[in-house]
Design a protein around this motif. Structure first.
Motif, PDB file in Angstrom:
ATOM      1  N   ILE A 144     -45.665  14.766   5.377  1.00  0.00           N
ATOM      2  CA  ILE A 144     -44.015  14.518   4.758  1.00  0.00           C
ATOM      3  C   ILE A 144     -43.743  14.091   3.804  1.00  0.00           C
ATOM      4  O   ILE A 144     -43.600  13.583   2.468  1.00  0.00           O
ATOM      5  CB  ILE A 144     -43.793  13.362   5.686  1.00  0.00           C
ATOM      6  CG1 ILE A 144     -44.294  13.200   7.250  1.00  0.00           C
ATOM      7  CG2 ILE A 144     -42.435  12.869   5.272  1.00  0.00           C
ATOM      8  CD1 ILE A 144     -43.763  14.647   7.733  1.00  0.00           C
ATOM      9  N   THR A 145     -42.648  15.108   3.355  1.00  0.00           N
ATOM     10  CA  THR A 145     -41.862  15.694   2.013  1.00  0.00           C
ATOM     11  C   THR A 145     -41.042  15.956   2.440  1.00  0.00           C
ATOM     12  O   THR A 145     -40.047  17.036   3.274  1.00  0.00           O
ATOM     13  CB  THR A 145     -42.881  16.409   0.637  1.00  0.00           C
ATOM     14  OG1 THR A 145     -42.651  15.940  -0.639  1.00  0.00           O
ATOM     15  CG2 THR A 145     -43.081  17.644   1.145  1.00  0.00           C
ATOM     16  N   PRO A 146     -39.953  15.849   1.020  1.00  0.00           N
ATOM     17  CA  PRO A 146     -38.251  16.662   0.590  1.00  0.00           C
ATOM     18  C   PRO A 146     -38.919  18.377   0.250  1.00  0.00           C
ATOM     19  O   PRO A 146     -39.240  18.094   0.217  1.00  0.00           O
ATOM     20  CB  PRO A 146     -37.414  15.594   0.190  1.00  0.00           C
ATOM     21  CG  PRO A 146     -38.790  14.320  -0.437  1.00  0.00           C
ATOM     22  CD  PRO A 146     -39.986  14.744  -0.134  1.00  0.00           C
ATOM     23  N   ALA A 194     -35.568  12.822  -0.970  1.00  0.00           N
ATOM     24  CA  ALA A 194     -36.597  11.600  -0.778  1.00  0.00           C
ATOM     25  C   ALA A 194     -36.248  10.221   0.823  1.00  0.00           C
ATOM     26  O   ALA A 194     -37.228   9.701   1.411  1.00  0.00           O
ATOM     27  CB  ALA A 194     -37.034  10.613  -1.566  1.00  0.00           C
ATOM     28  N   ARG A 195     -35.112   9.990   0.611  1.00  0.00           N
ATOM     29  CA  ARG A 195     -34.628   8.911   1.892  1.00  0.00           C
ATOM     30  C   ARG A 195     -34.918   9.469   3.097  1.00  0.00           C
ATOM     31  O   ARG A 195     -35.222   8.506   4.238  1.00  0.00           O
ATOM     32  CB  ARG A 195     -33.924   8.248   1.843  1.00  0.00           C
ATOM     33  CG  ARG A 195     -32.738   6.726   2.417  1.00  0.00           C
ATOM     34  CD  ARG A 195     -34.182   5.309   2.486  1.00  0.00           C
ATOM     35  NE  ARG A 195     -34.325   5.469   1.446  1.00  0.00           N
ATOM     36  CZ  ARG A 195     -33.381   4.310   0.567  1.00  0.00           C
ATOM     37  NH1 ARG A 195     -32.610   3.985   1.717  1.00  0.00           N
ATOM     38  NH2 ARG A 195     -33.453   3.572  -0.150  1.00  0.00           N
ATOM     39  N   GLY A 196     -34.716  10.786   3.480  1.00  0.00           N
ATOM     40  CA  GLY A 196     -35.298  11.580   4.790  1.00  0.00           C
ATOM     41  C   GLY A 196     -36.037  11.418   5.337  1.00  0.00           C
ATOM     42  O   GLY A 196     -36.521  11.221   6.208  1.00  0.00           O
ATOM     43  N   SER A 197     -36.971  11.783   4.026  1.00  0.00           N
ATOM     44  CA  SER A 197     -38.633  11.955   4.245  1.00  0.00           C
ATOM     45  C   SER A 197     -38.740  10.202   4.662  1.00  0.00           C
ATOM     46  O   SER A 197     -39.317  10.355   5.610  1.00  0.00           O
ATOM     47  CB  SER A 197     -39.368  12.336   3.471  1.00  0.00           C
ATOM     48  OG  SER A 197     -38.880  14.046   3.133  1.00  0.00           O
ATOM     49  N   LEU A 198     -38.357   9.242   4.295  1.00  0.00           N
ATOM     50  CA  LEU A 198     -39.291   8.527   4.460  1.00  0.00           C
ATOM     51  C   LEU A 198     -38.487   8.243   5.746  1.00  0.00           C
ATOM     52  O   LEU A 198     -39.384   7.326   6.429  1.00  0.00           O
ATOM     53  CB  LEU A 198     -38.081   7.026   3.783  1.00  0.00           C
ATOM     54  CG  LEU A 198     -38.158   5.469   3.832  1.00  0.00           C
ATOM     55  CD1 LEU A 198     -40.279   5.445   3.569  1.00  0.00           C
ATOM     56  CD2 LEU A 198     -38.180   4.907   2.795  1.00  0.00           C
TER      57      LEU A 198
END
Length: 332
Positions: A144-146, A194-198
């Motif tokens: 998972i990565t942006p 980044a926050r979406g990936s988290l």
């Protein structure tokens, strides 16, 4: 070229008496993982500023993928300051005349008040035995990565992997391209920031490994997440330097220049640096950094200037339309 504004222990330089100003709105356009940090920072700075000047300020925040945020400012979002994931995004705003050239000389450390790096967040026990960048290319590893086209963190991530490959024995651009291509072939979800990936990794439970800012990984391992995840520090990563700047056209129009100078200067104060460390960013202040040394393990880091010749060159080579990242994506 702008003059450097230095931080004084006796006060913040360049701040006139603004007590006659009416309360104004003030907008900080930032990137994804700084939401909580700037919420508390704004409260602390508001108290400081009110005591110093008598002025009350209504602070606003905007967050998203760093590249997307920069384009929003270019397209008309009236930011007083930008606090983005990388210098190139601020350069894009400067290129259209909203920020004066030479903005990196206005504040210390090339206008990067705190740093971070790229790490791996895995599920407890590290079931896929991921230890370094080459492990991310193994069959069956879901990443998972942006998206490097919309966010700042994913460009740091991409360049971290590329730099790792270059620094291996007999490393070269051909081998680096092959490693990065295999890595992105294993990406399960490509979020916009980044926050979406988290959220995808931690809340939706998708993927074996999250490639992430160190501060986001530390956030995930705190509280309820301490028994669910663990952080893997690769053998080498990149020194990530999120950057800040005053949006000159906006502050000259709304009269917020002194406020903007004070706001960004406060990031370098001991109070600002303490807050940065609290929210998992690596402080620049040596005394604050020493206080939090156990929180931030030492790791071998390289800089974008040393390996890629700076952000302008890296952006042109890897991320503009039709560059290497797009080529890799189409091949994948």
């Amino acid at each position: 070229m702008k003059k450097i504004i230095f931080v004084s222990l006796l006060g913040l330089v360049g701040l006139g008496n603004t007590s006659s100003y009416a309360a104004k709105e003030f907008l900080n356009v930032s990137y994804d993982p700084t939401r909580e940090f700037y919420q508390e920072y704004n409260q602390n700075f508001a108290t400081y500023w009110k005591k110093r000047t008598g002025q009350e300020v209504d602070f606003k925040q905007s967050h998203g993928g760093s590249g997307k945020q920069a384009r929003a400012v270019v397209d008309g979002l009236q930011a007083d300051v930008v606090t983005l994931a990388l210098a190139n995004d601020i350069d894009e705003i400067a290129n259209v005349g909203l920020i004066e050239k030479g903005w990196q000389k206005e504040f210390p450390n090339n206008s990067a008040p705190y740093t971070s790096t790229i790490v791996f967040l895995v599920r407890k026990g590290n079931p896929k035995n991921i230890k370094d960048w080459n492990d991310l290319t193994k069959t069956g590893v879901e990443i998972i990565t942006p998206n490097p086209k919309t966010g700042g963190a994913p460009r740091w991530i991409y360049l971290s992997a590329w730099g790792y490959a270059l620094k291996q024995p007999n490393g070269n651009d051909v081998k680096a391209r092959e490693l990065v291509k295999k890595l992105y072939k294993n990406v399960k979800v490509l979020d916009s920031g980044a926050r979406g990936s988290l959220t995808t990794f931690a809340e939706r439970g998708i993927g074996d490994v999250l490639l992430s800012w160190e501060n986001e990984a530390l956030l995930a391992t705190q509280g309820l997440g301490k028994d669910k995840y663990e952080i893997i520090y690769p053998s080498i990563s990149i020194l990530a330097e999120p950057s800040v700047a005053i949006v000159d056209k906006t502050v000259d129009k709304d009269g917020n220049r002194n406020l903007a100078k004070g706001y960004l200067n406060y990031l370098y104060s001991p109070q600002g640096q303490e807050l940065a460390a609290k929210y998992n960013f690596r402080p620049r202040n040596t005394q604050v950094a020493a206080k939090y040394a156990s929180k931030f393990p030492k790791i071998k880091l390289f800089t974008i200037d040393d390996v890629f010749g700076g952000w302008a060159k890296a952006q042109k080579t890897h991320f503009v339309n039709g560059a290497i990242y797009d080529q890799i994506s189409s091949e994948k």
